[in-house]
Design a protein around this motif. Structure first.
Motif, PDB file in Angstrom:
ATOM      1  N   SER A   1      -7.722   4.497  -2.095  1.00  0.00           N
ATOM      2  CA  SER A   1      -8.326   3.381  -2.827  1.00  0.00           C
ATOM      3  C   SER A   1      -7.401   2.900  -3.948  1.00  0.00           C
ATOM      4  O   SER A   1      -7.271   1.695  -4.183  1.00  0.00           O
ATOM      5  N   GLU A   2      -6.761   3.847  -4.632  1.00  0.00           N
ATOM      6  CA  GLU A   2      -5.828   3.472  -5.692  1.00  0.00           C
ATOM      7  C   GLU A   2      -4.631   2.729  -5.111  1.00  0.00           C
ATOM      8  O   GLU A   2      -4.143   1.745  -5.693  1.00  0.00           O
TER       9      GLU A   2
ATOM     10  N   ASP B   1      -4.635   0.920  -2.423  1.00  0.00           N
ATOM     11  CA  ASP B   1      -5.105  -0.421  -2.071  1.00  0.00           C
ATOM     12  C   ASP B   1      -5.059  -1.332  -3.301  1.00  0.00           C
ATOM     13  O   ASP B   1      -4.598  -2.476  -3.228  1.00  0.00           O
ATOM     14  N   MET B   2      -5.547  -0.829  -4.425  1.00  0.00           N
ATOM     15  CA  MET B   2      -5.603  -1.620  -5.653  1.00  0.00           C
ATOM     16  C   MET B   2      -4.198  -2.015  -6.118  1.00  0.00           C
ATOM     17  O   MET B   2      -3.913  -3.188  -6.364  1.00  0.00           O
ATOM     18  N   ILE B   3      -3.306  -1.024  -6.209  1.00  0.00           N
ATOM     19  CA  ILE B   3      -1.938  -1.300  -6.655  1.00  0.00           C
ATOM     20  C   ILE B   3      -1.206  -2.148  -5.621  1.00  0.00           C
ATOM     21  O   ILE B   3      -0.464  -3.077  -5.966  1.00  0.00           O
TER      22      ILE B   3
ATOM     23  N   HIS C   1       1.428  10.108  -5.488  1.00  0.00           N
ATOM     24  CA  HIS C   1       0.355  10.767  -4.750  1.00  0.00           C
ATOM     25  C   HIS C   1       0.844  11.995  -3.989  1.00  0.00           C
ATOM     26  O   HIS C   1       0.100  12.968  -3.836  1.00  0.00           O
TER      27      HIS C   1
ATOM     28  N   HIS D   1       0.831  -1.202   0.000  1.00  0.00           N
ATOM     29  CA  HIS D   1       0.000   0.000   0.000  1.00  0.00           C
ATOM     30  C   HIS D   1       0.870   1.258   0.000  1.00  0.00           C
ATOM     31  O   HIS D   1       0.623   2.197  -0.766  1.00  0.00           O
TER      32      HIS D   1
ATOM     33  N   ALA E   1      -9.545   8.916  -2.783  1.00  0.00           N
ATOM     34  CA  ALA E   1      -9.284   8.263  -4.071  1.00  0.00           C
ATOM     35  C   ALA E   1      -7.857   7.729  -4.112  1.00  0.00           C
ATOM     36  O   ALA E   1      -7.602   6.642  -4.638  1.00  0.00           O
ATOM     37  N   HIS E   2      -6.918   8.486  -3.540  1.00  0.00           N
ATOM     38  CA  HIS E   2      -5.530   8.024  -3.469  1.00  0.00           C
ATOM     39  C   HIS E   2      -5.428   6.754  -2.644  1.00  0.00           C
ATOM     40  O   HIS E   2      -4.699   5.814  -3.002  1.00  0.00           O
TER      41      HIS E   2
ATOM     42  N   HIS F   1       1.603   4.273  -3.057  1.00  0.00           N
ATOM     43  CA  HIS F   1       1.505   5.737  -2.978  1.00  0.00           C
ATOM     44  C   HIS F   1       2.679   6.387  -3.714  1.00  0.00           C
ATOM     45  O   HIS F   1       2.511   7.382  -4.426  1.00  0.00           O
TER      46      HIS F   1
ATOM     47  N   ALA G   1       2.452   5.868  -7.610  1.00  0.00           N
ATOM     48  CA  ALA G   1       1.392   6.672  -8.225  1.00  0.00           C
ATOM     49  C   ALA G   1       1.611   8.170  -8.039  1.00  0.00           C
ATOM     50  O   ALA G   1       0.755   8.976  -8.431  1.00  0.00           O
TER      51      ALA G   1
ATOM     52  N   GLU H   1     -14.227  -3.141  -0.913  1.00  0.00           N
ATOM     53  CA  GLU H   1     -13.544  -2.892  -2.181  1.00  0.00           C
ATOM     54  C   GLU H   1     -12.367  -3.837  -2.367  1.00  0.00           C
ATOM     55  O   GLU H   1     -12.110  -4.320  -3.481  1.00  0.00           O
TER      56      GLU H   1
END
Length: 243
Positions: A171-172, A174-176, A116, A107, A168-169, A111, A114, A223
């Protein structure tokens, strides 16, 4: 949104990271400290594989990865722009095992990948510019009117812009992060248990989701459950499979 280039952000980030380490108790040589570094390196390798496979060769060339365990009761971990990571000892009991640590590490690395930090800095600059505009627009009004306008602007941009932007950051990340931990060989199913432990640790004291920089625990867990099959599918491309 990238108003400030990484060439300017990274040197400052590295300097701030070193300052933080000098001002706090860094844990060295222990089993936990070694685990933080070992898992961090596995996630970094996973990130390189994933980025390269998606046509982003050389994306990490300016990153200077570093992983440190710092003595603190705070249940937290963070990653500064450019790959400078800190785990607090307070989060280790919540992590419980290597898979839990990989959940957090993935996680936090996400960050950094991406950008962030860069995006939040850029968003903050726009918010400040907007505040200047409000000040100019109300410059000929009474002081009370100016204060009301600035308060309204601050609340609107925070609740309607900055906080959702931060969520949104998260959640992104978490996905990555799920993808990275899976490619590194850690079963993403275990991420659910970690976030459930985090939710239990908060004791139900989290603020309402719309007032928070993070999604609510229930939203996040729901999610993550939806994202797990995608993370496993990505890992399978690299020959990593889970039962």
């Amino acid at each position: 949104m990238a108003l400030v280039p990484n060439s300017e952000i990274f040197p400052s980030s590295f300097q701030q990271y070193n300052t933080f380490l000098n001002e706090n108790k860094v844990v060295k040589g222990t089993k936990d400290a070694q685990r933080v570094e070992s898992i961090g390196m596995k996630i970094k390798v996973a990130a390189e594989k994933w980025l390269n496979s998606n046509g982003n060769v050389g994306y990490l060339k300016d990153y200077k990865w570093e992983y440190n365990l710092v003595e603190s009761k705070e249940v937290n971990a963070w990653c500064m722009p450019g790959g400078k990571i800190v785990f607090y000892t307070g989060i280790l009991p919540i992590c419980k095992d290597d898979a839990g640590m990989a959940t957090v590490m993935g996680h936090e690395v996400a960050h950094a990948l991406a950008n962030h930090g860069q995006q939040r800095m850029s968003a903050g600059m726009l918010q400040q510019l907007g505040a200047v505009g409000v000040g100019v627009a109300t410059g000929n009004k009474s002081e009370e009117t100016q204060q009301i306008a600035m308060t309204a602007y601050g609340a609107t941009t925070q609740l309607g812009g900055m906080l959702p932007f931060s969520r949104a950051h998260e959640s992104e990340a978490d996905m990555i992060g799920l993808t990275l931990m899976a490619i590194a060989g850690y079963n993403p199913d275990t991420a659910v248990a970690f976030w459930e432990r985090m939710a239990s640790n908060s004791g139900g004291q989290a603020p309402p989701e719309f007032l928070s920089t993070h999604p609510s625990s229930s939203t996040r867990i729901a999610e993550i459950k939806k994202l797990i099959p995608q993370a496993k599918a990505e890992a399978a491309k690299f020959g990593v499979k889970f039962k």
